[in-house]
Design an enzyme around this catalytic site. Structure first.
Site, PDB file in Angstrom:
ATOM      1  N   GLY A  37       0.792  -1.223   0.000  1.00 22.42           N
ATOM      2  CA  GLY A  37       0.000   0.000   0.000  1.00 22.42           C
ATOM      3  C   GLY A  37       0.825   1.274   0.000  1.00 22.42           C
ATOM      4  O   GLY A  37       0.269   2.378   0.053  1.00 22.42           O
ATOM      5  N   GLY A  39       2.540   2.466  -2.455  1.00 25.33           N
ATOM      6  CA  GLY A  39       2.420   3.172  -3.731  1.00 25.33           C
ATOM      7  C   GLY A  39       3.381   2.675  -4.799  1.00 25.33           C
ATOM      8  O   GLY A  39       3.490   3.276  -5.877  1.00 25.33           O
ATOM      9  N   LYS A  40       4.069   1.559  -4.530  1.00 27.98           N
ATOM     10  CA  LYS A  40       5.061   1.047  -5.496  1.00 27.98           C
ATOM     11  C   LYS A  40       4.393   0.629  -6.804  1.00 27.98           C
ATOM     12  O   LYS A  40       4.835   1.016  -7.893  1.00 27.98           O
ATOM     13  CB  LYS A  40       5.805  -0.156  -4.895  1.00 27.98           C
ATOM     14  CG  LYS A  40       6.492   0.112  -3.569  1.00 27.98           C
ATOM     15  CD  LYS A  40       7.324  -1.057  -3.113  1.00 27.98           C
ATOM     16  CE  LYS A  40       6.533  -2.345  -2.912  1.00 27.98           C
ATOM     17  NZ  LYS A  40       5.510  -2.230  -1.848  1.00 27.98           N
ATOM     18  N   THR A  42       1.439   1.453  -7.975  1.00 29.34           N
ATOM     19  CA  THR A  42       0.855   2.623  -8.641  1.00 29.34           C
ATOM     20  C   THR A  42       1.917   3.378  -9.432  1.00 29.34           C
ATOM     21  O   THR A  42       1.696   3.762 -10.582  1.00 29.34           O
ATOM     22  CB  THR A  42       0.199   3.554  -7.598  1.00 29.34           C
ATOM     23  OG1 THR A  42      -0.897   2.875  -6.983  1.00 29.34           O
ATOM     24  CG2 THR A  42      -0.315   4.829  -8.252  1.00 29.34           C
ATOM     25  N   GLU A 158       7.431  -6.571  -8.094  1.00 24.69           N
ATOM     26  CA  GLU A 158       7.433  -7.793  -7.270  1.00 24.69           C
ATOM     27  C   GLU A 158       7.658  -9.036  -8.143  1.00 24.69           C
ATOM     28  O   GLU A 158       7.007 -10.059  -7.982  1.00 24.69           O
ATOM     29  CB  GLU A 158       6.120  -7.917  -6.489  1.00 24.69           C
ATOM     30  CG  GLU A 158       5.923  -6.860  -5.417  1.00 24.69           C
ATOM     31  CD  GLU A 158       6.844  -7.025  -4.215  1.00 24.69           C
ATOM     32  OE1 GLU A 158       7.596  -8.017  -4.163  1.00 24.69           O
ATOM     33  OE2 GLU A 158       6.823  -6.154  -3.329  1.00 24.69           O
TER      34      GLU A 158
END
Length: 299
Positions: A37, A39-40, A42, A158
């Site tokens: 969450g 922001g990576k 996004t 990821e």
């Protein structure tokens, strides 16, 4: 080169990104880390042209992803965290279909696909339907797809998730190969040990803001401490006393830790030689501990 400038993104009233600024240079691997969450994803989706920012921009080799998306996107290879493809189709056929977007002829695309499938470890599985691929195999397939146009810049979200050790090693070798070729690599990962082993620079993101950006060599200095760890064959109180001139030694489970160490490791090894020195070295924080410390300081 990937340049992120004043990136802001709202989802309704929720602010996902709050004015990000950082650059990934040619021939550089940058690790992008943060809690879920942060922001990576996004950021990476905006940089790949999948979604638009609320304000700010990303420049791919100086082409704006908001104003000149076609040119910018042509030079980006993107692997999402959870690759989603048409499931009821053979992998190689789908690869050829995607290659068509880059105007690559079918025969050339099939030949390219077979070569890339072998490189990513999918040789022999070209005619399997994608619905029969494991998550790790889908990641490998996505890696092959990202290489179709031989772009200069790569975004990996990821990518290590779901990969077996062999797949993880393949990705590391690929990233280092791309770096050697002068290409740009930005990869997000929660496996911080892999970030440490691979990245030239690390960008820490928390709640949509960059809280730290540092070179890996500087990060390693932050991880190091001034405590020395000594493992002995015959630990004893006498050995502990012999270390007292080097700092503040303690003995726990057969291991001597010398806090506030002052001196030379060779001198310690010489003094403790009668007790059988098995291992000697500086104590290091793990990167996870440093990560949470950096986040804590930002708050």
């Amino acid at each position: 080169m990937i340049r992120v400038e004043n990136l802001v993104k709202y989802y309704g009233k929720i602010q996902a990104l709050n004015g990000e600024n950082f650059t990934v240079n040619d021939g550089e691997i940058v690790g992008f880390v943060g809690l879920n969450g942060a922001g990576k994803t996004t950021t990476i989706k905006i940089a790949s042209g999948v979604i638009y920012p609320t304000s700010g921009d990303v420049f791919i080799d100086n082409y704006s992803i908001t104003k000149d998306k076609k040119k910018a996107s042509e030079n980006v290879g993107w692997v999402p965290e959870l690759p989603i493809y048409e499931q009821d189709v053979k992998a190689l056929d789908y690869f050829v279909y995607i290659a068509g977007y880059y105007k690559i002829p079918t025969s050339e695309a099939r030949s390219m696909g077979k070569k890339l499938f072998e490189e990513v470890g999918l040789s022999g599985r070209e005619n399997d339907k994608l619905k029969n691929y494991s998550q790790g195999m889908k990641k490998r397939f996505a890696l092959a797809v990202s290489l179709i146009s031989n772009p200069k810049n790569f975004l990996f979200d990821e990518v290590l998730n779901g990969l077996d050790p062999e797949g993880m090693q393949f990705f590391k070798n690929l990233a280092l190969k791309l770096k050697k070729e002068g290409k740009t690599v930005l990869f997000s990962s929660h496996i911080l040990s892999e970030v440490e082993s691979l990245a030239d620079k690390v960008v820490f993101l928390h709640k949509g803001k960059i809280v730290k950006e540092t070179r890996m060599e500087d990060l390693r200095k932050m991880i190091s401490t001034n405590a020395l760890r000594v493992v002995l064959n015959s630990p004893s109180e006498e050995a502990l006393k012999a270390c007292s001139s080097f700092g503040e030694p303690t003995l726990n489970n057969g291991v001597i830790i010398i806090n506030n160490f002052k001196g030379d490791t060779e001198d310690v090894a010489r003094v403790l030689k009668p007790y059988g020195v098995l291992e000697i070295g500086y104590v290091r924080q793990d990167l996870e501990s440093l990560f949470f410390k950096i986040i804590g300081e930002s708050q």
